[in-house]
Enzyme design. Sequence first.
Site, PDB file in Angstrom:
ATOM      1  N   ASP A  26       0.867  -1.183   0.000  1.00  0.00           N
ATOM      2  CA  ASP A  26       0.000   0.000   0.000  1.00  0.00           C
ATOM      3  C   ASP A  26       0.898   1.225   0.000  1.00  0.00           C
ATOM      4  O   ASP A  26       0.905   2.003   0.927  1.00  0.00           O
ATOM      5  CB  ASP A  26      -0.943   0.001   1.209  1.00  0.00           C
ATOM      6  N   ASP A  73       7.384   3.474   4.134  1.00  0.00           N
ATOM      7  CA  ASP A  73       8.171   2.263   4.424  1.00  0.00           C
ATOM      8  C   ASP A  73       8.033   1.212   3.332  1.00  0.00           C
ATOM      9  O   ASP A  73       8.941   0.398   3.133  1.00  0.00           O
ATOM     10  CB  ASP A  73       7.863   1.696   5.811  1.00  0.00           C
ATOM     11  N   ASP A  74       6.936   1.218   2.580  1.00  0.00           N
ATOM     12  CA  ASP A  74       6.849   0.368   1.388  1.00  0.00           C
ATOM     13  C   ASP A  74       7.919   0.787   0.385  1.00  0.00           C
ATOM     14  O   ASP A  74       8.563  -0.067  -0.240  1.00  0.00           O
ATOM     15  CB  ASP A  74       5.482   0.499   0.719  1.00  0.00           C
ATOM     16  N   ASN A  79      -0.311   0.728  16.965  1.00  0.00           N
ATOM     17  CA  ASN A  79       0.008   2.060  16.453  1.00  0.00           C
ATOM     18  C   ASN A  79      -1.208   2.739  15.829  1.00  0.00           C
ATOM     19  O   ASN A  79      -1.378   3.947  15.951  1.00  0.00           O
ATOM     20  CB  ASN A  79       1.183   2.029  15.467  1.00  0.00           C
ATOM     21  N   GLU A 100      -2.355  -2.918  15.313  1.00  0.00           N
ATOM     22  CA  GLU A 100      -1.357  -2.507  14.325  1.00  0.00           C
ATOM     23  C   GLU A 100      -2.086  -2.169  13.031  1.00  0.00           C
ATOM     24  O   GLU A 100      -3.077  -2.798  12.677  1.00  0.00           O
ATOM     25  CB  GLU A 100      -0.348  -3.640  14.123  1.00  0.00           C
ATOM     26  N   ASN A 126      -1.903  -2.504   9.684  1.00  0.00           N
ATOM     27  CA  ASN A 126      -2.284  -3.395   8.591  1.00  0.00           C
ATOM     28  C   ASN A 126      -3.382  -4.370   8.989  1.00  0.00           C
ATOM     29  O   ASN A 126      -4.176  -4.787   8.143  1.00  0.00           O
ATOM     30  CB  ASN A 126      -1.058  -4.155   8.078  1.00  0.00           C
ATOM     31  N   HIS A 185       9.468  -0.942   9.321  1.00  0.00           N
ATOM     32  CA  HIS A 185       8.437  -1.978   9.356  1.00  0.00           C
ATOM     33  C   HIS A 185       8.485  -2.884   8.121  1.00  0.00           C
ATOM     34  O   HIS A 185       8.779  -4.082   8.216  1.00  0.00           O
ATOM     35  CB  HIS A 185       7.043  -1.337   9.436  1.00  0.00           C
ATOM     36  N   ASP A 186       8.152  -2.336   6.971  1.00  0.00           N
ATOM     37  CA  ASP A 186       8.022  -3.154   5.758  1.00  0.00           C
ATOM     38  C   ASP A 186       9.351  -3.741   5.283  1.00  0.00           C
ATOM     39  O   ASP A 186       9.382  -4.901   4.841  1.00  0.00           O
ATOM     40  CB  ASP A 186       7.372  -2.335   4.641  1.00  0.00           C
TER      41      ASP A 186
END
Length: 313
Positions: free
Chosen positions: A9, A13-14, A157, A163, A165, A238-239
Amino acid sequence: MSGVILDCDTGIDDALAIAYAAGAGVPLTACTVVHGNVPVDLGSRNTVTVLDAVGLDGVPVYRGASRPMAQELMTAEHVHGQDGLGDAGIEPSARAVAGDLAAVRIVELARAHPGELSIVAVGPLTNIALALLLEPRLPELVDQVVIMGGAVGAVGNASETGEANIWHDPEAAQVVIDAPWDVVFVGLEATMRTPLTQEQLARIERSEDPRAQLCWRVLQHYLDVYENVLGERSCVLHDPLALVLAVEPGLATYRTVRAFVELGRGGTRGMLVGDLRGFRPDPEDPRAPGVIRIVDTLDTVAFHDRFLAAIGA
């Protein structure tokens, strides 16, 4: 690893994960895009833009689900900027997405390459759940599944317990957990251990590599956001962690646990609950429905080394 479907998405971070993929030579077969950090149309455009910027212009992008299964669309521009890439003025690519119906494409690719593809999902799980509903044999057709999601034994978060996602589509996450496959959830209990040091950030800033330069530009908004969380101008990854562990699972150890998603309408909706009590032995079969693996220990130093080397910092 023969190929990776990256379901994303694309926000900041992606973008970092895609930059890592480019430098590490991760064989991206396709990117599928879901709602989440930003609406799916913008996420699709960002995915094409970042792929092209880091030299992966041959990777097709497929637009997927535009909303969750059973709740209203919620996005996170306050974290990722109004354009999803930190409002850094990144020029959008002119390349068109390859198509729509990402869940269908996931199924088609898995059928065409049985046992060869990994799914790495770093956004809400709507596309993956739809693919499972379309093809119940999907768990037999993919090699591995790694998900950035959840906060087992950690604070959330997107909410106090959720979280992002998982919280953005709890029903989809439950469908994924109920599937009979070995699925690793790389949650906040792991990703919050990965803040970049000031020296590491300086390496990114100084690098002349186009991948690092792109990362540095989009990171500025992220650093602003995470300064309030971490108490210093830094951020966690993260990602990228989920993608690195898909490539090098040996950088972590894992615990197999029974799990479910809270689907009620109260304040704990979207919480990924793992049974950590130890009252009975942990499950032995990670492919059992309702069972997942989570990260136990993590070699954070090695992870940072892999990420920074891949982006040229």
